[in-house]
Design a protein around this motif. Sequence first.
Motif, PDB file in Angstrom:
ATOM      1  N   GLU A 123     -16.679   0.053  -2.955  1.00  0.00           N
ATOM      2  CA  GLU A 123     -15.819   1.245  -2.960  1.00  0.00           C
ATOM      3  C   GLU A 123     -15.229   1.514  -4.340  1.00  0.00           C
ATOM      4  O   GLU A 123     -14.953   0.575  -5.086  1.00  0.00           O
ATOM      5  N   ASN A 156     -12.077   8.721  -3.029  1.00  0.00           N
ATOM      6  CA  ASN A 156     -13.234   7.871  -2.732  1.00  0.00           C
ATOM      7  C   ASN A 156     -14.557   8.541  -3.122  1.00  0.00           C
ATOM      8  O   ASN A 156     -15.615   7.923  -3.047  1.00  0.00           O
ATOM      9  N   TYR A 176       0.862  -1.199   0.000  1.00  0.00           N
ATOM     10  CA  TYR A 176       0.000   0.000   0.000  1.00  0.00           C
ATOM     11  C   TYR A 176       0.897   1.248   0.000  1.00  0.00           C
ATOM     12  O   TYR A 176       1.176   1.847   1.038  1.00  0.00           O
ATOM     13  N   GLY A 184      -4.112  11.609   2.242  1.00  0.00           N
ATOM     14  CA  GLY A 184      -4.474  10.193   2.106  1.00  0.00           C
ATOM     15  C   GLY A 184      -5.167   9.831   0.816  1.00  0.00           C
ATOM     16  O   GLY A 184      -5.526   8.681   0.608  1.00  0.00           O
ATOM     17  N   TYR A 191      -4.134  -2.924  -3.608  1.00  0.00           N
ATOM     18  CA  TYR A 191      -5.501  -3.209  -3.141  1.00  0.00           C
ATOM     19  C   TYR A 191      -5.767  -4.714  -3.018  1.00  0.00           C
ATOM     20  O   TYR A 191      -6.905  -5.139  -2.801  1.00  0.00           O
ATOM     21  N   SER A 199     -11.897   3.936  -5.853  1.00  0.00           N
ATOM     22  CA  SER A 199     -10.771   4.773  -5.451  1.00  0.00           C
ATOM     23  C   SER A 199     -10.174   5.374  -6.721  1.00  0.00           C
ATOM     24  O   SER A 199      -9.440   4.704  -7.447  1.00  0.00           O
TER      25      SER A 199
HETATM   26  C1  AVI Z   1      -9.263   5.894   2.535  1.00  0.00           C
HETATM   27  N1  AVI Z   1      -8.983   5.670   1.137  1.00  0.00           N
HETATM   28  C2  AVI Z   1      -8.178   6.746   0.578  1.00  0.00           C
HETATM   29  C3  AVI Z   1      -8.435   4.322   0.829  1.00  0.00           C
HETATM   30  C4  AVI Z   1      -8.121   4.196  -0.693  1.00  0.00           C
HETATM   31  O1  AVI Z   1      -6.988   3.859  -1.022  1.00  0.00           O
HETATM   32  O2  AVI Z   1      -9.003   4.484  -1.497  1.00  0.00           O
HETATM   33  C5  AVI Z   1      -9.389   3.226   1.258  1.00  0.00           C
HETATM   34  C6  AVI Z   1      -8.905   1.837   0.911  1.00  0.00           C
HETATM   35  N2  AVI Z   1      -9.656   0.849   0.513  1.00  0.00           N
HETATM   36  C7  AVI Z   1      -8.941  -0.243   0.333  1.00  0.00           C
HETATM   37  N3  AVI Z   1      -7.678   0.064   0.603  1.00  0.00           N
HETATM   38  C8  AVI Z   1      -7.639   1.350   0.983  1.00  0.00           C
END
Ligand code: AVI
Length: 335
Positions: A288, A174, A66, A169, A214, A290
């Motif tokens: 989600e 999102n 990450y 971040g 991810y 991103s």
């Molecule tokens: C909080 N947000 C910026 C993270 C992203 O990378 O979109 C949430 C996330 N979802 C899975 N990994 C991280």
Amino acid sequence: LPTTPELTTGRDAGNLRFHDFAPPMESFRAAVLEGLSRAEKAIPCRFLYDARGSRLFDLICEQPEYYPTLAETRILERHGDDIAAWIGPDAQLIELGSGSSVKVELLLDAMAAPAGYMPIDISREHLWTAAARIAARRPGLAVHAVCADYAQAFDLPRIPGRRVAFFPGSTIGNFDPTEARNFLALWRERLGAGGAMIVGVDLKKDPALINRAYNDAAGVTAAFSLNLLARANRELGAEFRLDGFAHHAHYDPAEGRVEIHLVSRRAQSVTIGDRIVRFAAGERLHIENSYKYDAEAFAALAEEAGFAWRTVWFDPDRLFSVHFLSVASDRVGTH
Ligand code: AVI
């Protein structure tokens, strides 16, 4: 828009004040039932962050795959002095979604004499603990902790100093681009004359690198996704079998976004209270997006929101970007 009144908390101490706008707890049950009744099933990503989800997200940030956390931290370490110079004197630093307030310390260190620090978070105890830690470490700094939903209407406490927001971040990713533009426009109004905004934005890049971020090897991101179903079991008495769903995250370069789904491993029915929800084998539940941006595309979005785009910093590997936006004084609203 109607604004929520501020509650008296009796929690103030020394250089720390607590402003509680008692953000209403949105109904998880209503959101889940509505989202699961759609032709394309979906649950909004903000529900990923219950206490366990927030802990899992902190763990995601520690995974070697990450890169956003590491890359953004590098930018703040390397360019903190330059960012502080752009911020200028007499600024209060307002952090949106402050969580454990780790990255902001790099900016506070670089700023000569901040007029104040205002962390805003919806999670009351988390906010209080982090704000108390910073206030104790920096006795000369006025800390105003604000418990609120930073995307909703509330009257920002009036404290001395120009308002400078910090939104790290790549949480902006999102939102979909239209929501992101509206969100930036809202904050431009709120910041007012002399205001500025510092935004962390993840960059478009080699899809393999994004996909790894991810789909970490330790399975923390998968656990984070599946926690949404575990949360429904805990809070709504739902009967999701966690082994019946798989985490699926995939970067779509054409859309410029990672799409995260939970995929049903088989045909199954799930009971949620008095409702039964059916999943076909392979059916997807969207949880989600991103979005990733090129620096130029994000600058254009910020300008559309009414900001004047000023500059951008990158980490040495050009994985991530931090943008500096200022409120163009001739376009300031009345808030
Ligand atoms: C909080 N947000 C910026 C993270 C992203 O990378 O979109 C949430 C996330 N979802 C899975 N990994 C991280």
